[in-house]
Design a protein around this motif. Structure first.
Motif, PDB file in Angstrom:
ATOM      1  N   GLY A 124       0.822  -1.202   0.000  1.00  0.00           N
ATOM      2  CA  GLY A 124       0.000   0.000   0.000  1.00  0.00           C
ATOM      3  C   GLY A 124       0.859   1.255   0.000  1.00  0.00           C
ATOM      4  N   ALA A 125       0.286   2.369  -0.433  1.00  0.00           N
ATOM      5  CA  ALA A 125       0.984   3.650  -0.381  1.00  0.00           C
ATOM      6  C   ALA A 125       1.010   4.177   1.052  1.00  0.00           C
ATOM      7  N   VAL A 126       2.117   4.860   1.401  1.00  0.00           N
ATOM      8  CA  VAL A 126       2.259   5.526   2.699  1.00  0.00           C
ATOM      9  C   VAL A 126       2.368   7.017   2.434  1.00  0.00           C
ATOM     10  N   THR A 127       1.448   7.801   3.001  1.00  0.00           N
ATOM     11  CA  THR A 127       1.385   9.237   2.736  1.00  0.00           C
ATOM     12  C   THR A 127       1.406  10.020   4.036  1.00  0.00           C
ATOM     13  N   PHE A 128       2.362  10.935   4.133  1.00  0.00           N
ATOM     14  CA  PHE A 128       2.413  11.909   5.228  1.00  0.00           C
ATOM     15  C   PHE A 128       2.000  13.254   4.628  1.00  0.00           C
ATOM     16  N   SER A 129       0.850  13.748   5.012  1.00  0.00           N
ATOM     17  CA  SER A 129       0.306  14.940   4.368  1.00  0.00           C
ATOM     18  C   SER A 129       0.864  16.242   4.927  1.00  0.00           C
ATOM     19  N   ASP A 130       1.543  16.185   6.082  1.00  0.00           N
ATOM     20  CA  ASP A 130       2.041  17.399   6.735  1.00  0.00           C
ATOM     21  C   ASP A 130       3.431  17.149   7.312  1.00  0.00           C
ATOM     22  N   GLU A 131       3.949  18.123   8.075  1.00  0.00           N
ATOM     23  CA  GLU A 131       5.321  18.066   8.572  1.00  0.00           C
ATOM     24  C   GLU A 131       5.566  16.803   9.395  1.00  0.00           C
TER      25      GLU A 131
END
Length: 275
Positions: free
Chosen positions: A157-164
């Motif tokens: 699966g994709a791993v996404t950090f949307s912020d700092e």
């Protein structure tokens, strides 16, 4: 045998949750959420996907995660393909932050296929604040597909950090396995800790400045492409990509810089002190 849903101004979990392949949905208010008494685990039954883990806060609620989050696809039977692990999503609102304490990890995994059948996919992992910090303390995030003997291994699966993102203490490792599964840092990345990324054929992308406080050694074991769009500072970079490594800002390193890819596109220069 059904889902678990909590909605309260404050959620304080001092014991674990085991939900057999069902959704675990935790909706906290401005007083936030704390998980510190045991893992949240949701594993599908035979031929059934793992349940999603969905954590949300409103107001200015923060999420403090001190126990692991685990979702797995159930065992494939007969001639069936493996099944997917569930998604893990954490969203905070206002000034709320996300903090993973020491030894709190995320694992979502697809199950293996039966003989000649495909493996199941790993679930998506998404951590999202409203422009506040996501803090990781020796955190391991794993989303991998299930194995297959003669067919296709399931995608990670994709791993996404949307912020700092802040690497506070201890080395951090993120893997999406040997197959597809992107790793995306959408904002800045900071903290003097080592970071190891394994994306298989997926892409690794750093959108914001990396290393206002220089990171430790940053290792990319595998990726399709690796892209750093802004300045990048760390105590060494060891990156391996199949297709391309591209850096658009100045790379500053206090240790060796080792890049290996079919194409290396260096647009901002490298400063490697004494190397």
């Amino acid at each position: 045998t059904a889902g678990v849903t909590f909605a309260a101004a404050l959620i304080d979990l001092n014991g674990g949750i085991t939900a057999a392949g069902q959704l675990v949905n935790l909706d906290a208010g401005t007083n936030g959420l704390t998980i510190d008494g045991g893992a949240i685990t949701t594993t599908g039954g035979n031929d059934t996907a793992g349940g999603a883990i969905d954590i949300d806060t409103t107001g200015n609620g923060s999420a403090l995660i001190s126990s692991s989050l685990v979702t797995s696809g159930g065992t494939a039977t007969g001639t069936n393909a493996g099944v997917a692990g569930g998604a893990v999503t954490i969203d905070t609102a206002g000034t709320g932050v996300i903090t993973f304490a020491t030894a709190a990890d995320i694992t979502t995994s697809g199950s293996a296929g039966t003989t000649g059948a495909n493996g199941g996919a790993g679930g998506l992992v998404t951590l999202n604040t409203t422009n506040t910090n996501i803090t990781l303390n020796d955190t391991t995030i794993t989303t991998t597909g299930g194995a297959s003997d003669t067919a296709t291994t399931g995608a990670g699966g994709a791993v996404t950090f949307s912020d700092e993102v802040v690497l506070a203490t201890g080395a951090v490792a993120i893997t999406t396995g040997t197959t597809a599964g992107n790793i995306l840092f959408s904002d800045t990345l900071d903290g003097a800790q080592a970071l190891t990324l394994t994306a298989g054929t997926g892409n690794v992308t750093f959108t914001g400045i990396v290393g206002a406080t220089p990171l430790g050694l940053v290792t990319i074991n595998s990726a399709g492409t690796a892209l750093a769009s802004a300045a990048f500072s760390s105590a060494g970079l060891t990156w391996t990509a199949t297709t391309e490594i591209q850096t658009d800002g100045l790379v500053t390193s206090t240790a060796a810089v080792n890049f290996a890819a079919a194409l290396i596109d260096l647009n901002g220069g490298i400063t490697a002190a004494g190397q």
